[in-house]
Design an enzyme around this catalytic site. Structure first.
Site, PDB file in Angstrom:
ATOM      1  N   ASP A   1     -19.284  22.087  12.449  1.00 17.91           N
ATOM      2  CA  ASP A   1     -19.569  21.179  11.310  1.00 17.91           C
ATOM      3  C   ASP A   1     -20.037  22.301  10.291  1.00 17.91           C
ATOM      4  O   ASP A   1     -20.736  23.521  10.717  1.00 17.91           O
ATOM      5  CB  ASP A   1     -20.492  20.278  11.103  1.00 17.91           C
ATOM      6  CG  ASP A   1     -19.630  18.885  11.606  1.00 17.91           C
ATOM      7  OD1 ASP A   1     -18.458  19.080  12.096  1.00 17.91           O
ATOM      8  OD2 ASP A   1     -20.320  17.570  11.706  1.00 17.91           O
TER       9      ASP A   1
ATOM     10  N   GLU B   1     -17.799  20.582  16.917  1.00 17.84           N
ATOM     11  CA  GLU B   1     -18.989  19.845  17.413  1.00 17.84           C
ATOM     12  C   GLU B   1     -18.591  18.691  17.934  1.00 17.84           C
ATOM     13  O   GLU B   1     -19.613  18.237  18.404  1.00 17.84           O
ATOM     14  CB  GLU B   1     -19.544  19.678  15.823  1.00 17.84           C
ATOM     15  CG  GLU B   1     -21.057  19.080  15.944  1.00 17.84           C
ATOM     16  CD  GLU B   1     -21.681  19.152  14.558  1.00 17.84           C
ATOM     17  OE1 GLU B   1     -22.378  17.796  14.558  1.00 17.84           O
ATOM     18  OE2 GLU B   1     -21.690  20.006  14.022  1.00 17.84           O
TER      19      GLU B   1
ATOM     20  N   TYR C   1     -15.171  15.966   4.759  1.00 20.77           N
ATOM     21  CA  TYR C   1     -16.316  16.101   5.182  1.00 20.77           C
ATOM     22  C   TYR C   1     -17.232  15.150   4.696  1.00 20.77           C
ATOM     23  O   TYR C   1     -17.416  15.030   3.425  1.00 20.77           O
ATOM     24  CB  TYR C   1     -16.737  17.467   5.351  1.00 20.77           C
ATOM     25  CG  TYR C   1     -17.796  17.698   6.076  1.00 20.77           C
ATOM     26  CD1 TYR C   1     -17.926  17.721   7.584  1.00 20.77           C
ATOM     27  CD2 TYR C   1     -19.276  17.766   5.858  1.00 20.77           C
ATOM     28  CE1 TYR C   1     -19.183  17.787   8.552  1.00 20.77           C
ATOM     29  CE2 TYR C   1     -20.401  17.623   6.491  1.00 20.77           C
ATOM     30  CZ  TYR C   1     -20.525  17.856   7.907  1.00 20.77           C
ATOM     31  OH  TYR C   1     -21.471  17.818   8.773  1.00 20.77           O
TER      32      TYR C   1
ATOM     33  N   ASP D   1     -22.282  22.324   7.865  1.00 20.23           N
ATOM     34  CA  ASP D   1     -23.939  22.312   7.213  1.00 20.23           C
ATOM     35  C   ASP D   1     -24.716  23.191   8.130  1.00 20.23           C
ATOM     36  O   ASP D   1     -24.254  23.751   9.201  1.00 20.23           O
ATOM     37  CB  ASP D   1     -24.234  21.115   7.140  1.00 20.23           C
ATOM     38  CG  ASP D   1     -24.097  20.231   8.327  1.00 20.23           C
ATOM     39  OD1 ASP D   1     -23.838  20.687   9.405  1.00 20.23           O
ATOM     40  OD2 ASP D   1     -24.698  19.077   8.548  1.00 20.23           O
TER      41      ASP D   1
END
Length: 477
Positions: free
Chosen positions: A106, A9, A334, A108
């Site tokens: 990432d 990302e 993270y 999420d």
């Protein structure tokens, strides 16, 4: 050998991944690895949703004001960000040339959507129908975490239901923000803002949040302060008994509905009776031994709150320092997490993490027992992310904020490997005539984890109740 392209990302994550595998050549927007694979990266969203005009029918464009609404794109088209166009071209070219794509974005919902929307834009099914698309979950940028993430046994398919749901959730959030913001803002401007001669905007998150702020401000403005009185008895050993109430059936004159003495004469009469020799009688006493486990590791919101209380750091300052510790320093896992729990599998890594922390916390890390296991190790409570914890890596030249934030994270982690805090919870109640007094206190038996992570003083009573309290003391055996 198949050509594998790893997509991250952010540029920093791509750099760490490339260094982990070994860089053969650094090119603009990508790295060629010694093993023949490639690493490239998004810079956040390389694609954006359009303006309202991009989705309007010709009839809507001809209309004015409220008549243009609602604007409901079906489906939403995504447009290249002009400022990131060169990077988008690099990513798309490599994705099309790849035999296998590895989504290392990432973990999420937003990270899943950022990667998948670019893969789809390149004409490739993110679920893997057109070519294999793998998913790796990078939780930290240190070598140990990258080794775990890219271990063949941990590679998963990007088309698994878990990741499809995250992508859908990220896309839905993005499009819901657009629908509410664009339609709501235009509607408000056409019906209200013009009359007020001002600019107003509406947002899915912004508007209810501002509503909470406004309501809180109104509560403060309309608050009426109240003076009340609290007699106290100071025993010869220094223990303070605080007036709590009259006995049942006694007169409630001078006492409000919340049980507070609001008439100074009533409070003075209590003081006068005790000073004149009124004898008190202990009506109850308990001393119970209790145990207290350490607080859970931090998520971002809890960390921001803690750093505000400990160091007067703003949420933005804490976020920036933590992000740097994650992305640049590789010292913490993270950051963008709302979880305070850890996967059970990570418990086996505790010895190694504590060993790494011993470079800065020799005594505390050496005193930790990695065999201790508290409730924070709970797979059922971990979804996309786990709590923010140290990786065991150390770095030099930390800023003042980075040092403070890391200290809080490291201590909270080490506390998970110390014994429970044990204390005596004592409560004393006494009666003087028709008045009841009470006192409570704690006596430490075993310091336990508090030797590592002493909590911030949580006594915020002055800010919490905003009332003026007058204490009236007298000594009594």
């Amino acid at each position: 050998m198949p050509k594998r392209v790893i997509l991250t990302e952010k540029p920093d994550v791509a750099k760490h991944v490339a260094e982990f595998f070994g860089i053969e050549q650094k090119l603009k927007g990508a790295y060629r690895l010694k093993n023949g694979d490639w690493v490239t990266y998004n810079v956040g969203h390389l694609l954006d949703l359009g303006t309202p005009e991009d989705y309007m029918s010709e009839a809507q464009k001809a209309a004015r004001g409220f008549a243009q609404l609602p604007i409901l794109p079906k489906p939403f088209r995504h447009f290249p960000d002009p400022e990131k166009l060169e990077q988008l071209k690099t990513v798309v070219k490599l994705l099309k040339e790849a035999d296998i794509i590895v989504n290392a974005g990432d973990i999420d919902r937003e990270g899943q959507w950022i990667a998948d929307e670019v893969i789809a834009y390149a004409g490739i099914d993110p679920a893997g129908a057109t070519k294999p698309v793998e998913r790796v979950l990078i939780r930290a940028n240190n070598d140990a975490s990258l080794r775990t993430a890219f271990d063949p046994s941990n590679r998963r398919k990007n088309g698994e239901a878990e990741f499809v749901h995250r992508r859908t959730a990220g896309q839905a959030r993005s499009e819901a923000d657009w629908l509410v913001g664009m339609n709501g803002s235009r509607g408000v401007r056409s019906r209200i803002a013009a009359r007020l001669d001002t600019t107003l905007s509406v947002g899915r998150v912004q508007t209810p949040t501002l509503g909470l702020v406004v309501q809180r401000e109104l509560d403060i403005q309309n608050f009426k302060s109240l003076t009340y009185y609290v007699p106290e008895v100071v025993l010869l050993n220094g223990r303070v008994l605080t007036w709590s109430s009259h006995v049942e059936g006694a007169s409630m004159q001078g006492i409000d509905a919340e049980g507070r003495i609001i008439d100074l004469r009533v409070a003075e009469a209590i003081v006068a009776r005790i000073n004149a020799g009124q004898i008190g009688q202990v009506t109850a006493f308990t001393a119970i031994e209790r145990e207290q486990a350490p607080p859970l590791p931090f998520n971002l919101a809890k960390l921001q709150s803690e750093m505000s209380a400990r160091c007067a750091m703003s949420a933005k300052e804490t976020s920036a320092a933590t992000q740097s510790l994650y992305q640049t320093r590789k010292m913490v896992s993270y950051v963008g997490t709302d979880c305070q729990y850890l996967p059970s599998s990570m418990h086996t890594e505790a010895s190694q993490v504590l060993k790494g922390l011993s470079a800065s916390y020799l005594k505390l890390a050496s005193g930790a027992n990695p065999k201790i296991r508290y409730a924070c190790w709970n797979d059922a409570k971990v979804s996309a992310h786990h709590a923010i914890i140290p990786t065991g890596e150390q770095a030099q030249g930390l800023s003042n904020y980075e040092r403070k934030v890391f200290d809080a994270i490291a201590r909270r982690y080490m506390a998970q490997f110390y014994p429970k805090h044990v204390f005596l919870d004592s409560r004393l109640e006494a009666q003087y005539g028709e008045d009841l007094f009470k006192s409570s206190w704690k006596t430490t038996q075993v310091l336990g984890w508090k030797a590592v992570d002493a909590p911030v003083d949580e006594d915020h009573s002055e800010a919490a109740d905003m009332e003026n309290k007058m204490a009236m003391r007298m000594r009594h055996p």
